[in-house]
Write a protein that holds these residues in place. Structure first.
Motif, PDB file in Angstrom:
ATOM      1  N   ALA A 198      -2.120 -19.868  13.339  1.00 16.04           N
ATOM      2  CA  ALA A 198      -2.817 -20.498  14.792  1.00 16.04           C
ATOM      3  C   ALA A 198      -3.046 -21.088  14.433  1.00 16.04           C
ATOM      4  N   SER A 199      -3.904 -21.925  13.609  1.00 17.26           N
ATOM      5  CA  SER A 199      -4.569 -23.763  14.147  1.00 17.26           C
ATOM      6  C   SER A 199      -3.463 -24.633  13.767  1.00 17.26           C
ATOM      7  N   CYS A 200      -2.003 -23.759  14.282  1.00 20.04           N
ATOM      8  CA  CYS A 200      -0.870 -25.345  13.987  1.00 20.04           C
ATOM      9  C   CYS A 200      -0.346 -24.968  15.804  1.00 20.04           C
ATOM     10  N   PHE A 201      -1.113 -23.846  16.394  1.00 17.21           N
ATOM     11  CA  PHE A 201      -0.168 -24.558  17.846  1.00 17.21           C
ATOM     12  C   PHE A 201      -1.336 -25.162  18.792  1.00 17.21           C
ATOM     13  N   HIS A 237       9.609 -14.978  27.324  1.00 16.11           N
ATOM     14  CA  HIS A 237       9.738 -14.681  25.849  1.00 16.11           C
ATOM     15  C   HIS A 237       7.956 -14.797  26.239  1.00 16.11           C
ATOM     16  N   LYS A 238       7.085 -14.323  24.777  1.00 18.24           N
ATOM     17  CA  LYS A 238       5.739 -14.222  24.888  1.00 18.24           C
ATOM     18  C   LYS A 238       5.709 -15.552  24.925  1.00 18.24           C
ATOM     19  N   HIS A 239       4.262 -15.981  25.393  1.00 14.06           N
ATOM     20  CA  HIS A 239       3.306 -17.187  25.227  1.00 14.06           C
ATOM     21  C   HIS A 239       2.150 -17.086  25.351  1.00 14.06           C
ATOM     22  N   VAL A 240       1.362 -17.743  24.179  1.00  9.70           N
ATOM     23  CA  VAL A 240      -0.096 -17.115  23.659  1.00  9.70           C
ATOM     24  C   VAL A 240      -0.890 -18.714  23.362  1.00  9.70           C
ATOM     25  N   LEU A 241      -1.543 -18.740  23.090  1.00  4.58           N
ATOM     26  CA  LEU A 241      -2.320 -19.832  23.349  1.00  4.58           C
ATOM     27  C   LEU A 241      -3.380 -19.492  21.864  1.00  4.58           C
ATOM     28  N   ALA A 242      -3.663 -19.714  21.105  1.00  2.00           N
ATOM     29  CA  ALA A 242      -3.971 -19.149  19.238  1.00  2.00           C
ATOM     30  C   ALA A 242      -4.947 -18.012  19.629  1.00  2.00           C
ATOM     31  N   LYS A 243      -6.424 -18.620  20.352  1.00  2.00           N
ATOM     32  CA  LYS A 243      -7.097 -17.887  20.583  1.00  2.00           C
ATOM     33  C   LYS A 243      -6.717 -16.609  21.410  1.00  2.00           C
ATOM     34  N   ASP A 244      -5.478 -16.464  22.215  1.00  2.00           N
ATOM     35  CA  ASP A 244      -5.248 -14.931  22.254  1.00  2.00           C
ATOM     36  C   ASP A 244      -4.724 -14.336  21.591  1.00  2.00           C
TER      37      ASP A 244
END
Length: 203
Positions: free
Chosen positions: A62-65, A83-90
């Motif tokens: 996730a740190s690479c997002f 298609h699924k789109h998320v931030l690192a925290k989510d």
């Protein structure tokens, strides 16, 4: 006389050492310093993400997002805006709370891909040892199936890497090929993932 000889020898040693220093310093100064290219930076992020996936280090992955854009996950080569789109925290929260997410649709049946994050990763992201992929590429496609590959249309002017296996069982004659693509975008002088695309043969 003995003292004079010792003093003279010491003076010669001092002069000799000082004569050698400039040439030694010159040798060090003249060593070429390898400059890190854009390709090097991008591939390093890709390598970091693959290592994290292999080790099931989800925080590391996730740190690479991308900090602003987050990451879109595509289970097949055709990238759909739904298609699924998320931030690192989510992404990390979904793992922590064991949420079931909808990622897209299964090839063939068209049924919704409703899976928790870890099973999705095992099936549609790190489904093979891509860290030690058979072939790797930068801004070039390797895996070619019968699904439309719209990466360049979806992410124009962005760079990508691909990690590919031509297949695992001879009886399938290459129809069990699989690949993983990462798309990168720059943010504050560093590169981050904005898309993670799994590809394979589809019906």
């Amino acid at each position: 006389m003995k003292r004079l000889f010792i003093a003279f020898a010491a003076a010669l040693l001092f002069i000799s050492c000082n004569q050698n220093k400039p040439s030694e310093q010159k040798t060090v100064a003249e060593k070429p310093v390898a400059k890190k290219t854009q390709k090097d930076s991008i591939e390093a992020v890709g390598l970091k993400a693959l290592k994290a996936l292999k080790e099931k280090d989800y925080s590391g992955f996730a740190s690479c997002f991308h900090p602003v854009d987050g990451v879109r996950f595509s289970p097949y080569g055709f990238i759909d805006p739904t298609h699924k789109h998320v931030l690192a925290k989510d992404f990390l929260e979904a793992i922590d709370k064991n949420w079931t997410l909808t990622w897209g649709h299964f090839d063939g049946s068209g049924e919704a891909i409703k899976m928790k994050v870890k099973p999705y990763i095992d099936r549609f992201i790190y489904n093979a040892d891509y860290l030690n992929a058979e072939k790797k590429s930068y801004d070039e496609f390797i895996g070619q199936g019968n699904t439309i590959n719209n990466l360049k249309e979806s992410y124009p002017q962005l760079h990508f890497t691909e990690y590919y296996f031509k297949g695992f069982e001879e009886k399938y004659k290459g129809l069990d090929w699989t690949s993983l693509r990462f798309v990168f975008k720059k943010h504050e002088n560093a590169y981050f993932l904005v898309a993670v695309i799994h590809d394979q043969w589809t019906v």
